[in-house]
Design an enzyme around this catalytic site. Structure first.
Site, PDB file in Angstrom:
ATOM      1  N   HIS A  88     -11.339  -5.683 -53.182  1.00 11.90           N
ATOM      2  CA  HIS A  88     -10.083  -6.255 -52.675  1.00 11.90           C
ATOM      3  C   HIS A  88      -8.920  -6.045 -53.650  1.00 11.90           C
ATOM      4  O   HIS A  88      -7.886  -6.691 -53.527  1.00 11.90           O
ATOM      5  CB  HIS A  88     -10.271  -7.734 -52.326  1.00 11.90           C
ATOM      6  CG  HIS A  88     -11.093  -7.936 -51.086  1.00 11.90           C
ATOM      7  ND1 HIS A  88     -11.471  -9.177 -50.629  1.00 11.90           N
ATOM      8  CD2 HIS A  88     -11.621  -7.053 -50.198  1.00 11.90           C
ATOM      9  CE1 HIS A  88     -12.196  -9.041 -49.512  1.00 11.90           C
ATOM     10  NE2 HIS A  88     -12.301  -7.771 -49.244  1.00 11.90           N
ATOM     11  N   THR A  89      -9.093  -5.174 -54.597  1.00 15.23           N
ATOM     12  CA  THR A  89      -7.978  -4.753 -55.439  1.00 15.23           C
ATOM     13  C   THR A  89      -7.179  -3.666 -54.720  1.00 15.23           C
ATOM     14  O   THR A  89      -6.093  -3.281 -55.143  1.00 15.23           O
ATOM     15  CB  THR A  89      -8.467  -4.216 -56.807  1.00 15.23           C
ATOM     16  OG1 THR A  89      -7.340  -3.848 -57.589  1.00 15.23           O
ATOM     17  CG2 THR A  89      -9.354  -2.998 -56.663  1.00 15.23           C
ATOM     18  N   ASN A 136     -14.894  -6.728 -37.228  1.00 19.13           N
ATOM     19  CA  ASN A 136     -14.504  -5.318 -37.117  1.00 19.13           C
ATOM     20  C   ASN A 136     -13.331  -5.081 -36.178  1.00 19.13           C
ATOM     21  O   ASN A 136     -12.485  -4.216 -36.418  1.00 19.13           O
ATOM     22  CB  ASN A 136     -15.688  -4.488 -36.605  1.00 19.13           C
ATOM     23  CG  ASN A 136     -16.829  -4.437 -37.599  1.00 19.13           C
ATOM     24  OD1 ASN A 136     -16.623  -4.659 -38.784  1.00 19.13           O
ATOM     25  ND2 ASN A 136     -18.028  -4.144 -37.126  1.00 19.13           N
ATOM     26  N   ARG A 188     -14.119   0.140 -46.953  1.00 16.07           N
ATOM     27  CA  ARG A 188     -14.542  -1.010 -46.154  1.00 16.07           C
ATOM     28  C   ARG A 188     -15.519  -0.586 -45.055  1.00 16.07           C
ATOM     29  O   ARG A 188     -16.460  -1.321 -44.724  1.00 16.07           O
ATOM     30  CB  ARG A 188     -13.312  -1.690 -45.540  1.00 16.07           C
ATOM     31  CG  ARG A 188     -13.651  -2.985 -44.832  1.00 16.07           C
ATOM     32  CD  ARG A 188     -12.401  -3.806 -44.565  1.00 16.07           C
ATOM     33  NE  ARG A 188     -12.732  -5.100 -43.996  1.00 16.07           N
ATOM     34  CZ  ARG A 188     -12.294  -5.516 -42.801  1.00 16.07           C
ATOM     35  NH1 ARG A 188     -11.508  -4.742 -42.082  1.00 16.07           N
ATOM     36  NH2 ARG A 188     -12.635  -6.701 -42.350  1.00 16.07           N
ATOM     37  N   THR A 230      -0.444  -4.073 -56.761  1.00 14.48           N
ATOM     38  CA  THR A 230      -0.875  -2.667 -56.757  1.00 14.48           C
ATOM     39  C   THR A 230      -1.995  -2.415 -55.747  1.00 14.48           C
ATOM     40  O   THR A 230      -3.106  -2.060 -56.119  1.00 14.48           O
ATOM     41  CB  THR A 230      -1.370  -2.240 -58.166  1.00 14.48           C
ATOM     42  OG1 THR A 230      -2.406  -3.161 -58.578  1.00 14.48           O
ATOM     43  CG2 THR A 230      -0.254  -2.251 -59.183  1.00 14.48           C
ATOM     44  N   HIS A 283     -19.100  -2.286 -44.247  1.00  9.14           N
ATOM     45  CA  HIS A 283     -19.451  -2.845 -42.935  1.00  9.14           C
ATOM     46  C   HIS A 283     -20.605  -2.082 -42.288  1.00  9.14           C
ATOM     47  O   HIS A 283     -21.293  -2.613 -41.410  1.00  9.14           O
ATOM     48  CB  HIS A 283     -18.221  -2.877 -42.022  1.00  9.14           C
ATOM     49  CG  HIS A 283     -17.307  -4.020 -42.334  1.00  9.14           C
ATOM     50  ND1 HIS A 283     -16.627  -4.728 -41.370  1.00  9.14           N
ATOM     51  CD2 HIS A 283     -16.979  -4.602 -43.517  1.00  9.14           C
ATOM     52  CE1 HIS A 283     -15.906  -5.686 -41.953  1.00  9.14           C
ATOM     53  NE2 HIS A 283     -16.100  -5.622 -43.254  1.00  9.14           N
ATOM     54  N   ASP A 284     -20.821  -0.855 -42.701  1.00 12.91           N
ATOM     55  CA  ASP A 284     -21.986  -0.107 -42.230  1.00 12.91           C
ATOM     56  C   ASP A 284     -23.250  -0.663 -42.887  1.00 12.91           C
ATOM     57  O   ASP A 284     -24.210  -1.030 -42.209  1.00 12.91           O
ATOM     58  CB  ASP A 284     -21.810   1.383 -42.575  1.00 12.91           C
ATOM     59  CG  ASP A 284     -22.954   2.231 -42.036  1.00 12.91           C
ATOM     60  OD1 ASP A 284     -23.568   1.824 -41.027  1.00 12.91           O
ATOM     61  OD2 ASP A 284     -23.223   3.307 -42.607  1.00 12.91           O
TER      62      ASP A 284
END
Ligand code: HEM
Ligand SMILES: *[C@@H]1O[C@H](CO)[C@@H](O)[C@H](O)[C@H]1NC(C)=O
Ligand SMILES: *[C@@H]1O[C@H](CO)[C@@H](O)[C@H](O)[C@H]1NC(C)=O
Ligand SMILES: *[C@@H]1O[C@H](CO)[C@@H](O)[C@H](O)[C@H]1NC(C)=O
Ligand SMILES: *[C@@H]1O[C@H](CO)[C@@H](O)[C@H](O)[C@H]1NC(C)=O
Length: 330
Positions: A205-206, A106, A74, A253, A78-79
């Site tokens: 998002h897994t 953030n 993440r 998971t 976000h960078d």
């Protein structure tokens, strides 16, 4: 005789002229719109152990905290979405400087800065001043995904670190979990990422977790949500309070990089409003279904989109620097 000298002088003069022309041409090239040229072998001669050091750092961190793999991935996202992959997200605030860490998406949410610091310290020991912080994030993401069971890809390297950061830009460019499909699509489009790239990258998002604050509105306001799923989430995430209670993004998971994320979307069990949005739009349906059926196709598209995301760059030529500490400009 003098004719020979004249010819020699002329040859020297034209050679000099040629050198000057070449120099001007190369300077204007740098000052033009040239992007930083990334390549997979960038540190081959200057820091051959770079990749191994990052991999060891990621493995060590994930061993004591599996979620850290997700957090590192993440950080790279976000960078890259805020003025390109330039390590800007890593800069700490100080008395005269406000960076991106306190931007809304953030603040209180990003993790992994200490892991990056540890890796950077090892790299500075091995090859001082060579490996950029932006490249650490790109490499760490790949190793995190791979060691959580996901695909691998060749990471392009050679990014430069920014001298500064922009909190406003972080608030503008990072997508919100409350966004609808139109906004999400344009958020990715301005970064040069296609709709398919967006659906593939959302598969991140897994792995990892979200706080109650990130999905509260979904479980109290949305209609396109599986009822037992909603009921369960309401029991851990009340209308008021418990803001930081965590829920795995992929329910079953959250530390395995599989395609359950897409299977969840098919049965309205997307955790974030933004997640479910990509299966509410007819346009997205075939891609989500394809990734839910084929792990291989998801992996291939994810790897491709990660490379594309890692290419987002605003620093040109020799702009920026290789930071010595990821939290502070040199
Ligand atoms: C499509 C737009 C996206 C939105 C709106 C979004 C939003 C969010 C939110 C709200 C969280 C939970 C944060 C918290 O509660 O602290 C989260 C977590 C996460 N996101 Fe995204 N995200 C998006 C796309 C992506 C992409 C493209 C990636 C990476 C390629 C990514 C990787 C992650 C990971 C791995 C986590 C879990 C982090 C952890 O457990 O520390 N997200 N995201
Ligand atoms: C920061 O980002 C905002 C939003 O993109 C932009 O309007 C502003 O000019 C940027 N500030 C600086 C100093 O670059
Ligand atoms: C999507 O969200 C944006 C921003 O909040 C809003 O302006 C737009 O009307 C919404 N579009 C749809 C189709 O709901
Ligand atoms: C807050 O979260 C915990 C789980 O972490 C849960 O047991 C508790 O019931 C929640 N409180 C409320 C008021 O929902
Ligand atoms: C504050 O942080 C910025 C960005 O890292 C840096 O350029 C500046 O030198 C720092 N100021 C102090 C006083 O440390």
């Amino acid at each position: 005789m003098s004719r020979v000298i004249n010819t020699m002088a002329f040859l020297k003069f034209s050679a000099l002229l040629w050198c000057i022309l070449v120099l001007i041409a190369s300077l204007s090239h740098v000052e033009g719109s040239t992007r930083v040229e990334l390549s997979t072998g960038y540190y081959y001669h200057t820091c051959p152990e770079a990749a191994q050091i990052v991999e060891d750092g990621v493995l060590l961190a994930v061993k004591s905290d599996t979620r850290m793999g997700a957090s590192l991935l993440r950080l790279h996202f976000h960078d890259c979405f805020v003025n390109g992959c330039d390590g800007s997200v890593l800069l700490d605030d100080n008395a005269t400087f406000t960076g991106e860490k306190t931007a809304f998406p953030n603040s209180g949410s990003l993790r992994g800065f200490e892991v990056v610091d540890l890796i950077k310290a090892k790299l500075e020991e091995a090859c001082p001043g060579i490996v950029s912080c932006a490249d650490i994030l790109a490499l760490a993401s790949q190793y995190a995904v791979y060691h959580l069971g996901g695909p691998s890809w060749e990471v392009k390297l050679g990014r430069r670190d920014s001298l500064t950061a922009n909190r406003t830009a972080a608030n503008v460019f990072l997508p919100s979990p409350a966004s609808n499909i139109t906004t999400l699509t344009s958020n990715f489009a301005v970064q040069g990422l296609s709709f398919k790239d967006m659906v593939a990258l959302s598969g991140a998002h897994t792995i990892g977790f979200a706080r109650c604050t990130a999905f509260r509105s979904r479980i109290y306001n949305d209609v396109d949500i599986n009822p037992p799923f909603k009921q369960y989430l309401q029991s851990i995430c009340p209308r008021v309070g418990n803001d930081s209670v965590l829920q795995g993004m992929d329910l079953k998971t959250p530390s395995h990089f599989d395609n359950l994320y897409y299977k969840n979307l098919l049965v309205k069990k997307g955790l974030l409003h933004s997640d479910q949005e990509i299966y509410n739009s007819n346009k997205a349906d075939p891609i989500v279904r394809k990734f839910s059926r084929s792990l291989t196709k998801f992996y291939k598209s994810f790897a491709k989109a990660m490379i594309k995301m890692g290419d987002i760059s605003h620093l040109t030529g020799t702009q920026g620097e290789v930071r010595l500490h990821c939290r502070k400009a040199n």
